[in-house]
Scaffold this motif. Structure first.
Motif, short mmCIF file in Angstrom:
data_model
loop_
_atom_site.label_atom_id
_atom_site.label_comp_id
_atom_site.label_asym_id
_atom_site.label_seq_id
_atom_site.Cartn_x
_atom_site.Cartn_y
_atom_site.Cartn_z
N CYS A 117 29.63 -7.73 22.29
CA CYS A 117 28.91 -8.81 22.96
C CYS A 117 29.46 -10.13 22.44
O CYS A 117 29.42 -10.38 21.23
CB CYS A 117 27.41 -8.70 22.69
SG CYS A 117 26.44 -9.96 23.56
N VAL A 118 29.99 -10.93 23.34
CA VAL A 118 30.59 -12.22 22.97
C VAL A 118 29.60 -13.33 23.30
O VAL A 118 29.11 -13.43 24.43
CB VAL A 118 31.92 -12.46 23.72
CG1 VAL A 118 32.57 -13.76 23.24
CG2 VAL A 118 32.87 -11.28 23.52
N THR A 119 29.30 -14.15 22.30
CA THR A 119 28.30 -15.20 22.47
C THR A 119 28.93 -16.57 22.24
O THR A 119 30.03 -16.70 21.70
CB THR A 119 27.13 -15.01 21.49
OG1 THR A 119 27.64 -15.11 20.15
CG2 THR A 119 26.47 -13.66 21.69
N CYS A 120 28.17 -17.59 22.64
CA CYS A 120 28.60 -18.98 22.45
C CYS A 120 27.47 -19.74 21.75
O CYS A 120 26.36 -19.83 22.26
CB CYS A 120 28.90 -19.62 23.81
SG CYS A 120 29.35 -21.38 23.74
N ASP A 121 27.80 -20.28 20.58
CA ASP A 121 26.86 -21.11 19.83
C ASP A 121 27.09 -22.56 20.25
O ASP A 121 28.00 -23.23 19.78
CB ASP A 121 27.07 -20.95 18.33
CG ASP A 121 26.05 -21.72 17.50
OD1 ASP A 121 25.34 -22.57 18.08
OD2 ASP A 121 25.98 -21.49 16.28
N ARG A 122 26.25 -23.06 21.15
CA ARG A 122 26.46 -24.36 21.75
C ARG A 122 26.12 -25.51 20.80
O ARG A 122 26.41 -26.68 21.10
CB ARG A 122 25.65 -24.47 23.04
CG ARG A 122 25.84 -23.25 23.95
CD ARG A 122 25.45 -23.53 25.37
NE ARG A 122 26.39 -24.42 26.01
CZ ARG A 122 26.26 -24.84 27.27
NH1 ARG A 122 25.24 -24.44 27.99
NH2 ARG A 122 27.15 -25.66 27.78
#
Length: 226
Positions: A117-122
């Motif tokens: 699972c690839v996430t983005c920490d904005r």
């Protein structure tokens, strides 16, 4: 003046190197079901994630994280969440279209030995990020670049990859303990495969066709729907 000691020569690749890059691009496929059970060695998986980590990112914020799932029970829980959403998706089509949809084998979550699972920490770059001041979505686009890097590296290593998008966001968050402030960008299935489709599977099975490039290029300004 730029620090010349930090610059590398921008020499073109050799023909063999160029051919290898284009081969990876043109033979990359979205793998849905054809995974072998063979495990991916840790050193190979690390190479793939390192390739992803070397993607370009706005303001060099590197907003991505990679949640790696290997345990069958973890993948089974994710499959159940997917299956619920997939049944809902099937109901959105009708007639022959629904039959074609149901004929697509979407068992990658269970069959692939590695899910990511690839996430983005904005929030990683702070409130003001160089290059994101006027387009707040650039961090999301950067994370997609990381996924593409991973995909091409996987193809070069003989590893298939599928991108699963049929989920309820809340289900994935609950299963993986992902905070609300973190954006889920992609859920990926990776594993070795014996064969790949010569053309995209959805094209082979009549779902859609590749649009001719000429229909998508406009000269100088927008020129209407292609």
């Amino acid at each position: 003046m730029p620090n010349t000691s930090a610059l590398a020569q921008a020499a073109p690749f050799s023909k063999a190197e160029r051919d290898a890059v284009y081969k990876a691009i043109y033979t990359r496929r979205d793998v849905r079901d054809q995974f072998l059970p063979d495990p991916i060695p840790d050193e190979v998986l690390h190479k793939l994630l390192d390739a992803a980590h070397h993607a370009p990112s706005v303001g060099f914020m590197q907003p991505w994280n990679f949640i790696v799932l290997r345990a069958p029970q973890d993948r089974e829980r994710m499959w159940r969440a997917f299956n619920t959403a997939n049944e809902e998706a099937a109901g959105m089509f009708s007639g022959e279209r629904q039959s074609t949809y149901r004929s697509l084998k979407l068992e990658g979550i269970r069959k692939a030995p590695v899910n990511i699972c690839v996430t983005c920490d904005r929030s990683r770059g702070g409130e003001v990020v160089l290059g994101r001041t006027h387009n707040p979505n650039m961090d999301l686009y950067s994370t997609v670049c990381a996924i593409q890097n991973l995909w091409l590296a996987a193809r070069a290593e003989g590893i298939g990859m599928g991108w699963v998008s049929i989920f309820h966001d809340a289900d994935v968050r609950a299963l993986l303990d992902i905070p609300d402030r973190i954006e889920i960008v992609g859920y990926l299935c990776l594993g070795y495969v014996e064969q790949l489709y010569e053309r995209p599977e959805l094209e082979v099975k009549g779902w859609n066709r590749r649009t001719p490039l000429e229909e998508l290029i406009f000269d100088g300004k927008w020129q209407g729907d292609p």
